[in-house]
Scaffold this motif. Structure first.
Motif, PDB file in Angstrom:
ATOM      1  N   LEU A  20     -19.301 -57.204 -18.378  1.00  0.00           N
ATOM      2  CA  LEU A  20     -19.440 -55.609 -18.492  1.00  0.00           C
ATOM      3  C   LEU A  20     -18.240 -55.097 -18.633  1.00  0.00           C
ATOM      4  O   LEU A  20     -16.724 -55.976 -18.692  1.00  0.00           O
ATOM      5  CB  LEU A  20     -19.580 -55.292 -16.269  1.00  0.00           C
ATOM      6  CG  LEU A  20     -20.154 -55.000 -15.595  1.00  0.00           C
ATOM      7  CD1 LEU A  20     -20.078 -54.503 -14.430  1.00  0.00           C
ATOM      8  CD2 LEU A  20     -21.327 -55.312 -16.481  1.00  0.00           C
ATOM      9  N   SER A  21     -18.203 -53.516 -19.731  1.00  0.00           N
ATOM     10  CA  SER A  21     -17.213 -53.569 -20.714  1.00  0.00           C
ATOM     11  C   SER A  21     -17.006 -51.870 -19.694  1.00  0.00           C
ATOM     12  O   SER A  21     -18.179 -51.437 -19.514  1.00  0.00           O
ATOM     13  CB  SER A  21     -17.332 -53.569 -21.626  1.00  0.00           C
ATOM     14  OG  SER A  21     -17.509 -55.190 -22.897  1.00  0.00           O
ATOM     15  N   CYS A  22     -15.899 -51.112 -20.439  1.00  0.00           N
ATOM     16  CA  CYS A  22     -15.779 -49.890 -19.670  1.00  0.00           C
ATOM     17  C   CYS A  22     -15.261 -49.169 -20.616  1.00  0.00           C
ATOM     18  O   CYS A  22     -13.649 -49.765 -20.703  1.00  0.00           O
ATOM     19  CB  CYS A  22     -14.642 -49.527 -17.862  1.00  0.00           C
ATOM     20  SG  CYS A  22     -15.177 -47.993 -18.064  1.00  0.00           S
ATOM     21  N   ALA A  23     -15.508 -48.207 -21.471  1.00  0.00           N
ATOM     22  CA  ALA A  23     -14.313 -47.880 -22.323  1.00  0.00           C
ATOM     23  C   ALA A  23     -14.115 -46.228 -22.226  1.00  0.00           C
ATOM     24  O   ALA A  23     -14.650 -46.338 -21.738  1.00  0.00           O
ATOM     25  CB  ALA A  23     -15.316 -48.073 -23.882  1.00  0.00           C
ATOM     26  N   ALA A  24     -12.911 -46.332 -22.649  1.00  0.00           N
ATOM     27  CA  ALA A  24     -11.940 -45.337 -21.621  1.00  0.00           C
ATOM     28  C   ALA A  24     -11.633 -44.038 -22.562  1.00  0.00           C
ATOM     29  O   ALA A  24     -10.932 -44.722 -23.742  1.00  0.00           O
ATOM     30  CB  ALA A  24     -10.877 -45.838 -21.084  1.00  0.00           C
ATOM     31  N   THR A  78     -10.441 -50.367 -23.479  1.00  0.00           N
ATOM     32  CA  THR A  78     -11.072 -51.115 -22.528  1.00  0.00           C
ATOM     33  C   THR A  78     -10.750 -52.043 -21.501  1.00  0.00           C
ATOM     34  O   THR A  78     -10.357 -52.839 -21.691  1.00  0.00           O
ATOM     35  CB  THR A  78     -12.630 -51.713 -24.102  1.00  0.00           C
ATOM     36  OG1 THR A  78     -12.495 -51.364 -24.541  1.00  0.00           O
ATOM     37  CG2 THR A  78     -13.236 -52.009 -22.630  1.00  0.00           C
ATOM     38  N   LEU A  79     -11.650 -51.824 -20.604  1.00  0.00           N
ATOM     39  CA  LEU A  79     -11.351 -52.694 -19.193  1.00  0.00           C
ATOM     40  C   LEU A  79     -12.931 -53.380 -19.006  1.00  0.00           C
ATOM     41  O   LEU A  79     -13.852 -53.138 -19.389  1.00  0.00           O
ATOM     42  CB  LEU A  79     -11.578 -51.628 -18.057  1.00  0.00           C
ATOM     43  CG  LEU A  79     -11.742 -52.282 -16.863  1.00  0.00           C
ATOM     44  CD1 LEU A  79     -10.253 -53.321 -16.151  1.00  0.00           C
ATOM     45  CD2 LEU A  79     -12.167 -51.231 -15.503  1.00  0.00           C
ATOM     46  N   TYR A  80     -12.816 -54.731 -18.735  1.00  0.00           N
ATOM     47  CA  TYR A  80     -14.012 -55.754 -18.937  1.00  0.00           C
ATOM     48  C   TYR A  80     -13.643 -56.530 -17.124  1.00  0.00           C
ATOM     49  O   TYR A  80     -12.962 -56.480 -16.787  1.00  0.00           O
ATOM     50  CB  TYR A  80     -13.327 -57.121 -19.538  1.00  0.00           C
ATOM     51  CG  TYR A  80     -13.297 -56.478 -20.770  1.00  0.00           C
ATOM     52  CD1 TYR A  80     -12.562 -56.319 -21.129  1.00  0.00           C
ATOM     53  CD2 TYR A  80     -14.542 -56.192 -22.045  1.00  0.00           C
ATOM     54  CE1 TYR A  80     -12.092 -55.826 -23.048  1.00  0.00           C
ATOM     55  CE2 TYR A  80     -14.301 -55.955 -23.020  1.00  0.00           C
ATOM     56  CZ  TYR A  80     -12.787 -55.866 -23.312  1.00  0.00           C
ATOM     57  OH  TYR A  80     -12.688 -55.485 -24.720  1.00  0.00           O
ATOM     58  N   LEU A  81     -15.119 -57.169 -16.797  1.00  0.00           N
ATOM     59  CA  LEU A  81     -15.583 -57.743 -15.483  1.00  0.00           C
ATOM     60  C   LEU A  81     -16.171 -58.767 -16.566  1.00  0.00           C
ATOM     61  O   LEU A  81     -17.449 -58.774 -16.643  1.00  0.00           O
ATOM     62  CB  LEU A  81     -16.247 -56.651 -14.465  1.00  0.00           C
ATOM     63  CG  LEU A  81     -16.283 -56.985 -13.296  1.00  0.00           C
ATOM     64  CD1 LEU A  81     -15.073 -57.933 -12.717  1.00  0.00           C
ATOM     65  CD2 LEU A  81     -17.107 -56.935 -12.453  1.00  0.00           C
ATOM     66  N   GLN A  82     -16.029 -59.895 -16.388  1.00  0.00           N
ATOM     67  CA  GLN A  82     -16.497 -61.202 -16.853  1.00  0.00           C
ATOM     68  C   GLN A  82     -17.437 -61.261 -14.976  1.00  0.00           C
ATOM     69  O   GLN A  82     -16.485 -62.130 -14.239  1.00  0.00           O
ATOM     70  CB  GLN A  82     -15.460 -62.303 -17.282  1.00  0.00           C
ATOM     71  CG  GLN A  82     -16.098 -64.045 -17.026  1.00  0.00           C
ATOM     72  CD  GLN A  82     -17.733 -63.007 -18.441  1.00  0.00           C
ATOM     73  OE1 GLN A  82     -17.250 -62.741 -19.409  1.00  0.00           O
ATOM     74  NE2 GLN A  82     -18.723 -63.873 -18.348  1.00  0.00           N
TER      75      GLN A  82
END
Length: 129
Positions: A20-24, A78-82
């Motif tokens: 998952l990615s989270c673009a801020a 960007t924040l990630y969740l592998q």
């Protein structure tokens, strides 16, 4: 204004992986702790993982420890969740959130939804058995 946009969800078989990615945008991303939460149908939003503003400290829920990895790229905002070894019980809408505090230490309070004041719209993760 602050915007958080998640992506990368989908349908995967048990044992599979997703990132998952989270673009801020609209914030000084590198100054804030960030977190991932999830919400399954009929359940409350629950903590998954959090990461300090520098990326040096991470927290995980016991249910995902050893399977999920939170990370961030401050240069890309960007924040990630592998997510590896996914299980059917991981099925939920996953949200990224911006913690209220800037800089400072990441504490266990980051496990609480009320310590976040901005959320993305969420991305659906479905794990089939």
């Amino acid at each position: 204004q602050v915007q958080l946009v998640e992506s990368g969800g989908g349908l995967v078989q048990a044992g599979g992986s997703l990132r998952l990615s989270c673009a801020a945008s609209g914030l000084t991303f590198s100054s804030y702790h960030m977190g991932w939460f999830r919400q399954a149908p009929g359940k409350e939003r629950e903590f998954v993982a959090a990461i300090s503003w520098s990326g040096g400290i991470t927290l995980y829920a016991d249910s995902v420890k050893g399977r999920f990895t939170i990370s961030r790229d401050n240069a890309k905002n960007t924040l990630y969740l592998q997510m590896n070894s996914l299980k059917p019980e991981d099925t939920a809408v996953y949200y990224c959130g911006r913690h209220r505090a800037t800089l400072g230490a990441l504490t266990t309070a980051a496990r609480l939804t009320q310590t976040y004041n901005y959320w993305g719209q969420g991305t659906q993760v479905t794990v089939s058995s």
